[in-house]
Design an enzyme around this catalytic site. Structure first.
Site, PDB file in Angstrom:
ATOM      1  N   VAL A  11      11.630   0.136 -34.124  1.00 15.20           N
ATOM      2  CA  VAL A  11      12.779   0.832 -33.530  1.00 15.20           C
ATOM      3  C   VAL A  11      12.318   1.770 -32.407  1.00 15.20           C
ATOM      4  CG1 VAL A  11      14.552   2.591 -33.975  1.00 15.20           C
ATOM      5  CG2 VAL A  11      14.284   0.666 -35.530  1.00 15.20           C
ATOM      6  N   CYS A 262      15.009  -4.233 -43.374  1.00 15.34           N
ATOM      7  CA  CYS A 262      16.258  -3.447 -43.491  1.00 15.34           C
ATOM      8  C   CYS A 262      17.153  -3.846 -44.659  1.00 15.34           C
ATOM      9  CB  CYS A 262      17.044  -3.534 -42.184  1.00 15.34           C
ATOM     10  SG  CYS A 262      16.221  -2.656 -40.845  1.00 15.34           S
ATOM     11  N   LYS A 265      15.896  -3.196 -48.339  1.00 16.18           N
ATOM     12  CA  LYS A 265      15.722  -1.765 -48.671  1.00 16.18           C
ATOM     13  C   LYS A 265      17.042  -1.006 -48.561  1.00 16.18           C
ATOM     14  CE  LYS A 265      14.236   0.591 -44.447  1.00 16.18           C
ATOM     15  NZ  LYS A 265      15.394   1.444 -44.255  1.00 16.18           N
ATOM     16  N   ARG A 330       7.840  -8.202 -43.071  1.00 17.59           N
ATOM     17  CA  ARG A 330       8.204  -7.331 -44.189  1.00 17.59           C
ATOM     18  C   ARG A 330       9.350  -7.965 -44.976  1.00 17.59           C
ATOM     19  NH1 ARG A 330       8.693  -1.661 -40.991  1.00 17.59           N
ATOM     20  NH2 ARG A 330       9.532  -3.054 -39.422  1.00 17.59           N
TER      21      ARG A 330
HETATM   22  P1  NAD Z   1       7.979   1.041 -38.465  1.00 15.32           P
HETATM   23  O1  NAD Z   1       7.244   1.116 -39.731  1.00 15.32           O
HETATM   24  O2  NAD Z   1       7.842  -0.163 -37.591  1.00 15.32           O
HETATM   25  O3  NAD Z   1       7.619   2.307 -37.562  1.00 15.32           O
HETATM   26  C1  NAD Z   1       7.584   3.620 -38.047  1.00 15.32           C
HETATM   27  C2  NAD Z   1       6.489   4.367 -37.309  1.00 15.32           C
HETATM   28  O4  NAD Z   1       6.577   5.747 -37.637  1.00 15.32           O
HETATM   29  C3  NAD Z   1       5.075   3.945 -37.675  1.00 15.32           C
HETATM   30  O5  NAD Z   1       4.379   3.568 -36.496  1.00 15.32           O
HETATM   31  C4  NAD Z   1       4.463   5.206 -38.303  1.00 15.32           C
HETATM   32  O6  NAD Z   1       3.080   5.337 -38.011  1.00 15.32           O
HETATM   33  C5  NAD Z   1       5.259   6.289 -37.649  1.00 15.32           C
HETATM   34  N1  NAD Z   1       5.293   7.575 -38.364  1.00 15.32           N
HETATM   35  C6  NAD Z   1       5.554   7.795 -39.679  1.00 15.32           C
HETATM   36  N2  NAD Z   1       5.533   9.118 -39.925  1.00 15.32           N
HETATM   37  C7  NAD Z   1       5.247   9.749 -38.764  1.00 15.32           C
HETATM   38  C8  NAD Z   1       5.098  11.108 -38.383  1.00 15.32           C
HETATM   39  N3  NAD Z   1       5.251  12.111 -39.258  1.00 15.32           N
HETATM   40  N4  NAD Z   1       4.779  11.377 -37.099  1.00 15.32           N
HETATM   41  C9  NAD Z   1       4.632  10.392 -36.212  1.00 15.32           C
HETATM   42  N5  NAD Z   1       4.784   9.087 -36.509  1.00 15.32           N
HETATM   43  C10 NAD Z   1       5.094   8.768 -37.763  1.00 15.32           C
HETATM   44  O7  NAD Z   1       9.517   1.263 -38.846  1.00 15.32           O
HETATM   45  P2  NAD Z   1      10.802   0.655 -38.090  1.00 15.32           P
HETATM   46  O8  NAD Z   1      11.015  -0.769 -38.476  1.00 15.32           O
HETATM   47  O9  NAD Z   1      10.718   1.010 -36.652  1.00 15.32           O
HETATM   48  O10 NAD Z   1      11.981   1.480 -38.796  1.00 15.32           O
HETATM   49  C11 NAD Z   1      12.150   2.863 -38.538  1.00 15.32           C
HETATM   50  C12 NAD Z   1      13.489   3.276 -39.117  1.00 15.32           C
HETATM   51  O11 NAD Z   1      14.552   2.616 -38.420  1.00 15.32           O
HETATM   52  C13 NAD Z   1      13.692   2.944 -40.590  1.00 15.32           C
HETATM   53  O12 NAD Z   1      14.444   3.953 -41.209  1.00 15.32           O
HETATM   54  C14 NAD Z   1      14.493   1.669 -40.543  1.00 15.32           C
HETATM   55  O13 NAD Z   1      15.279   1.481 -41.705  1.00 15.32           O
HETATM   56  C15 NAD Z   1      15.374   1.908 -39.347  1.00 15.32           C
HETATM   57  N6  NAD Z   1      15.851   0.702 -38.684  1.00 15.32           N
HETATM   58  C16 NAD Z   1      15.003  -0.343 -38.485  1.00 15.32           C
HETATM   59  C17 NAD Z   1      15.454  -1.480 -37.835  1.00 15.32           C
HETATM   60  C18 NAD Z   1      14.541  -2.643 -37.608  1.00 15.32           C
HETATM   61  O14 NAD Z   1      15.044  -3.685 -37.184  1.00 15.32           O
HETATM   62  N7  NAD Z   1      13.248  -2.524 -37.844  1.00 15.32           N
HETATM   63  C19 NAD Z   1      16.786  -1.551 -37.386  1.00 15.32           C
HETATM   64  C20 NAD Z   1      17.620  -0.465 -37.602  1.00 15.32           C
HETATM   65  C21 NAD Z   1      17.143   0.661 -38.243  1.00 15.32           C
END
Ligand code: NAD
Length: 435
Positions: A11, A262, A265, A330
């Site tokens: 994201v 998504c 979870k 995932r």
């Molecule tokens: P991801 O695991 O790909 O990325 C998360 C990133 O956050 C990682 O790189 C991690 O190192 C970093 N991180 C964690 N804690 C941190 C901190 N304290 N400081 C700095 N960096 C930190 O996750 P994602 O798939 O991008 O999802 C992120 C959020 O968005 C989730 O809540 C997910 O449910 C939501 N979301 C995801 C999608 C999707 O398609 N992947 C779509 C809509 C919403």
């Protein structure tokens, strides 16, 4: 505007690149040093159609930078976007808030002038209140508002969806924050509905939407099971249903069940919130249960199709990502089905155009990996299609026939034309209809 994004994953990265392309000054912060070093050096860290070009352009033109330092990112930001993971808690399956809480606490120290903190991560209802408390406790002088800005991008279409969102939902209780976010999204004004709601409604919209889509997938999969028994064809049934605008024609492709980072979870987190609030979310609970069961059913469907009595059948598996167009594995149905096949004593050799590296972290040496679809089929008993990559639609069926020991294709995504497969003298088993 100056924007800091915390979390540079599926994201955070497309959002950062998109906002930079719109002319904003973006700093992407991540705690993973190796990821930030790669991005700084101009190497993209995930696959999304069209992302690499935009990333390189904005990096070279200086509108996007990368850092592990909260201080560097937060101090000058007008808006801080939180996009860290909210994975399922290993025991309760509720959304685990440790990354959100850590990010909120870490950023608090560096807030200077008035700042909007926008939560893009999918978070339980009431999280905005928690973030507000955490920041105020840590930095009582901080001048800020917390808003909810849920993300609706589809992996595989993240760039397209950034620039062409169906809707933008903003959950804000402050006029000042609404005016700043309106300025940020001004480029979308004439083509996208921007809906301003309360913060708690916005947090709920995200879970309610994903749960609804998961239920829709579960429903069409149950209908596919019915069609197989009743002699109907789910493709025709879905086409007929989809013509009803109240139902809509999206998310009516029967398959091996939903997956990804998504839906599994978020449905679990929604069910947990229902239980916490003494609300019976029976449809969500049924979708979770049915979807879990679906992967087992699919593995048995595959094993039962191998009519040869072989102690260890060798199965060529095409597709490992949770869906086509992404390298994300995932909660991939493909991975779960392969694990089930291994339990049922099969050997698996797998291929995916983009997800091989990611899947190696999950399955290691439990399976073999091939460099192409045809490599995977060499000496395999049967072929199974698990992810709907376009290249699998174009398989040379005569070549497939020459490589497989037993002429069976099981297509869990209905990507091939059953008629063409049968014409090539191969046996075909799809989802939701009998040939
Ligand atoms: P991801 O695991 O790909 O990325 C998360 C990133 O956050 C990682 O790189 C991690 O190192 C970093 N991180 C964690 N804690 C941190 C901190 N304290 N400081 C700095 N960096 C930190 O996750 P994602 O798939 O991008 O999802 C992120 C959020 O968005 C989730 O809540 C997910 O449910 C939501 N979301 C995801 C999608 C999707 O398609 N992947 C779509 C809509 C919403």
């Amino acid at each position: 505007m100056k924007i800091a994004i915390i979390g540079t994953g599926y994201v955070g990265l497309p959002t950062g690149v998109g906002l930079a392309e719109l002319g904003n000054d973006v700093v992407c912060i991540d705690r993973e040093l190796s990821k930030i070093e790669r991005l700084k050096a101009g190497h993209i860290t995930l696959f999304e159609e069209g992302l690499e070009e935009l990333f390189n352009k904005n990096l070279h033109e200086g509108r996007i930078t990368f850092t592990t330092s909260m201080k560097e990112g937060i101090e000058k930001a007008d808006i801080v976007i939180i996009a860290v993971g909210t994975p399922p808690h290993p025991v309760t399956k509720e959304a685990d808030m440790k990354y959100i809480h850590a990010a909120a606490t870490e950023l608090a120290d560096y807030l200077q002038d008035y700042t909007v903190i926008a939560t893009k991560s999918t978070v339980p209802v009431g999280t905005g209140d928690d973030i507000e408390c955490l920041i105020s406790k840590r930095n009582p002088n901080a001048n800020f508002d917390v808003i909810s800005l849920p993300e609706f991008l589809r992996e595989g279409f993240a760039v397209y969806d950034f620039f062409n969102p169906d809707r933008i939902i903003v959950g804000a209780n402050s006029k000042r924050a609404i005016s700043i976010i309106s300025e940020l999204y001004a480029p979308f004004d004439d083509k996208t509905e921007i809906l301003f709601v309360s913060r708690r409604s916005s947090e709920t919209i995200k879970y309610a939407s994903n749960s609804f889509l998961a239920i829709k997938i579960h429903y069409i999969n149950e209908m596919a099971n019915f069609c197989e028994k009743a002699g109907a064809d789910i493709r025709e049934v879905a086409a007929g249903m989809g013509l009803d605008t109240r139902i809509g024609n999206k998310f009516l492709n029967a398959g091996p069940g939903y997956g990804g980072s998504c839906f599994p979870k978020d449905t679990n987190a929604m069910a947990y919130m229902g239980r916490q609030n003494d609300i019976n979310l029976s449809l969500v609970e049924a979708a979770i249960q049915g979807n879990h069961q679906r992967k087992k059913e699919m593995a048995h469907k595959i094993i039962n199709a191998i009519k040869v009595n072989k102690a260890k059948p060798r199965i060529a598996a095409l597709g490992l990502a949770f869906k086509g167009g992404t390298d994300d594995c995932r909660e991939s149905p493909a991975v779960e089905i392969i694990e089930e096949l291994l339990n049922l004593n099969a050997d698996v050799i797998a291929y995916d155009p983009k997800a091989l590296n990611n899947v190696k972290d999950l399955l290691g040496d439990k399976i073999e990996y091939a460099n192409s679809a045809y490599d995977a089929m060499c000496g395999a008993d049967i072929l199974v299609i698990l992810t709907e990559w376009d290249e699998f639609k174009l398989l040379d069926l005569d070549k497939v026939k020459s490589l497989l020991k037993h002429n069976i294709i099981i297509d869990l995504r209905n990507v091939l034309s059953a008629e063409d497969v049968v014409k090539a003298d191969l046996q075909y088993l799809g989802i939701g209809y009998q040939v």
